[in-house]
Design a protein around this motif. Sequence first.
Motif, PDB file in Angstrom:
ATOM      1  N   ILE A 114       0.834  -1.206   0.000  1.00 30.29           N
ATOM      2  CA  ILE A 114       0.000   0.000   0.000  1.00 30.29           C
ATOM      3  C   ILE A 114       0.868   1.255   0.000  1.00 30.29           C
ATOM      4  N   ASN A 115       0.287   2.340  -0.505  1.00 28.39           N
ATOM      5  CA  ASN A 115       0.842   3.664  -0.273  1.00 28.39           C
ATOM      6  C   ASN A 115       0.464   4.096   1.142  1.00 28.39           C
ATOM      7  N   VAL A 116       1.392   4.729   1.838  1.00 25.30           N
ATOM      8  CA  VAL A 116       1.089   5.277   3.163  1.00 25.30           C
ATOM      9  C   VAL A 116       1.577   6.722   3.159  1.00 25.30           C
ATOM     10  N   GLY A 117       0.649   7.650   3.014  1.00 28.07           N
ATOM     11  CA  GLY A 117       1.009   9.057   2.876  1.00 28.07           C
ATOM     12  C   GLY A 117       1.097   9.761   4.212  1.00 28.07           C
ATOM     13  N   LEU A 118       2.312  10.066   4.626  1.00 20.98           N
ATOM     14  CA  LEU A 118       2.542  10.783   5.882  1.00 20.98           C
ATOM     15  C   LEU A 118       2.837  12.264   5.668  1.00 20.98           C
ATOM     16  N   SER A 140       7.439   9.790   2.079  1.00 17.59           N
ATOM     17  CA  SER A 140       6.202   9.020   1.919  1.00 17.59           C
ATOM     18  C   SER A 140       5.401   9.439   0.691  1.00 17.59           C
ATOM     19  N   ARG A 141       5.776  10.533   0.027  1.00 16.27           N
ATOM     20  CA  ARG A 141       5.131  10.888  -1.245  1.00 16.27           C
ATOM     21  C   ARG A 141       5.394   9.833  -2.314  1.00 16.27           C
ATOM     22  N   ASP A 142       6.540   9.146  -2.203  1.00 18.33           N
ATOM     23  CA  ASP A 142       6.969   8.262  -3.282  1.00 18.33           C
ATOM     24  C   ASP A 142       7.327   6.865  -2.795  1.00 18.33           C
ATOM     25  N   ASN A 143       7.051   6.551  -1.524  1.00 17.37           N
ATOM     26  CA  ASN A 143       7.347   5.229  -0.989  1.00 17.37           C
ATOM     27  C   ASN A 143       6.114   4.328  -1.044  1.00 17.37           C
ATOM     28  N   VAL A 144       6.352   3.046  -1.212  1.00 19.47           N
ATOM     29  CA  VAL A 144       5.295   2.040  -1.138  1.00 19.47           C
ATOM     30  C   VAL A 144       5.674   1.040  -0.050  1.00 19.47           C
ATOM     31  N   PHE A 145       4.733   0.765   0.870  1.00 17.82           N
ATOM     32  CA  PHE A 145       4.963  -0.342   1.794  1.00 17.82           C
ATOM     33  C   PHE A 145       4.737  -1.635   1.027  1.00 17.82           C
ATOM     34  N   LYS A 146       5.766  -2.446   0.915  1.00 16.98           N
ATOM     35  CA  LYS A 146       5.740  -3.630   0.063  1.00 16.98           C
ATOM     36  C   LYS A 146       5.454  -4.892   0.877  1.00 16.98           C
ATOM     37  N   ASN A 147       4.360  -5.543   0.563  1.00 18.49           N
ATOM     38  CA  ASN A 147       4.068  -6.889   1.051  1.00 18.49           C
ATOM     39  C   ASN A 147       3.414  -7.658  -0.097  1.00 18.49           C
ATOM     40  N   THR A 148       4.234  -8.307  -0.903  1.00 10.43           N
ATOM     41  CA  THR A 148       3.743  -9.090  -2.028  1.00 10.43           C
ATOM     42  C   THR A 148       3.189 -10.426  -1.524  1.00 10.43           C
ATOM     43  N   PHE A 149       2.607 -11.196  -2.431  1.00 11.14           N
ATOM     44  CA  PHE A 149       2.148 -12.533  -2.048  1.00 11.14           C
ATOM     45  C   PHE A 149       3.309 -13.374  -1.529  1.00 11.14           C
TER      46      PHE A 149
END
Length: 309
Positions: A114-118, A140-149
């Motif tokens: 998910i995107n998490v905009g702080l 956080s403008r350009d980061n993605v919290f990564k949790n793939t399958f």
Amino acid sequence: MPEPVIITCAITGSLHVPSMSPYLPLTPEQITREAIAAAEAGAAILHLHARDPDDGRPSPDPDVFRQFLPRIKQSTDAVLNISTGGAPGMTMDERLAAAEWASPEMASLNMGSINVGLYPALDKIKDFRFDWERGFLEASRDNVFKNTFKDIEDILNRLGKGHHCRFEFECYDVGHLYNLAHFVDRKIYDPPLFIQFCLGILGGIGAELDHLLHLIRTAQRLFGNQFEWSILAAGRHQMPMATHNVLLGGNARVGLEDSLMIERGRLAESNADQVAKLAGILRALGLEVATPDEARARLGLKGGDQVGF
């Protein structure tokens, strides 16, 4: 009669920066004190992150966790739930290091990327206590919290099968429920499930009652009666959405990770204040507060005597 409500308290998290509140616990001593007080106020589950004691930045270091986990366990019977989300920028091995050392009863598990905009917080902070905070929020403008399958399956195997750990499945949108159903259907994880609906985060589903009802009904279609659910709602939505959810038969999470406020315009001076406020709402509604052992029985946890700390 409704079952007692399981209160989770998220003590410090990894998204708020110290300049947002002087009451945000940063050091192991502060986290210990806040966690024990929250348990005494009624929290059956304590959700825990660690921070660098020197400057308050999120830390994955097991040595920092070692400074507070045993002390909390010695002072309370609460379920200790360790984050596997860590903080933006951490590798998977860093995110799992503390949990693999601690072998906890429960860990959190985000059910998707998910995107998490702080970054909107930048407009509200006039002075920063530490040099890292501004860049952390801006990134956080350009980061993605990564949790793939693959990431999710690795966590389920490393902690679930490897340590008999159960999970708080954090679902930030409806699709995350279908991701969870995918792993249940594949027999990688067995019910009972503990689902945490996460509302009001910039990048996830909004904190609206219609969305909550849709999440609950979707989970009921996917999992029948084989799940417990809770809710966290960010910021000003925390108490209203928690109240809605317990009236619908669910549980609730509070804590300074999710909201720094106790009421409109006033900072919460402790996690325990939020727990006590929610516990008071529950009792006013004729509901009971679940004990840690009641939570363990309902969620199928292995017990505090089976952890590694």
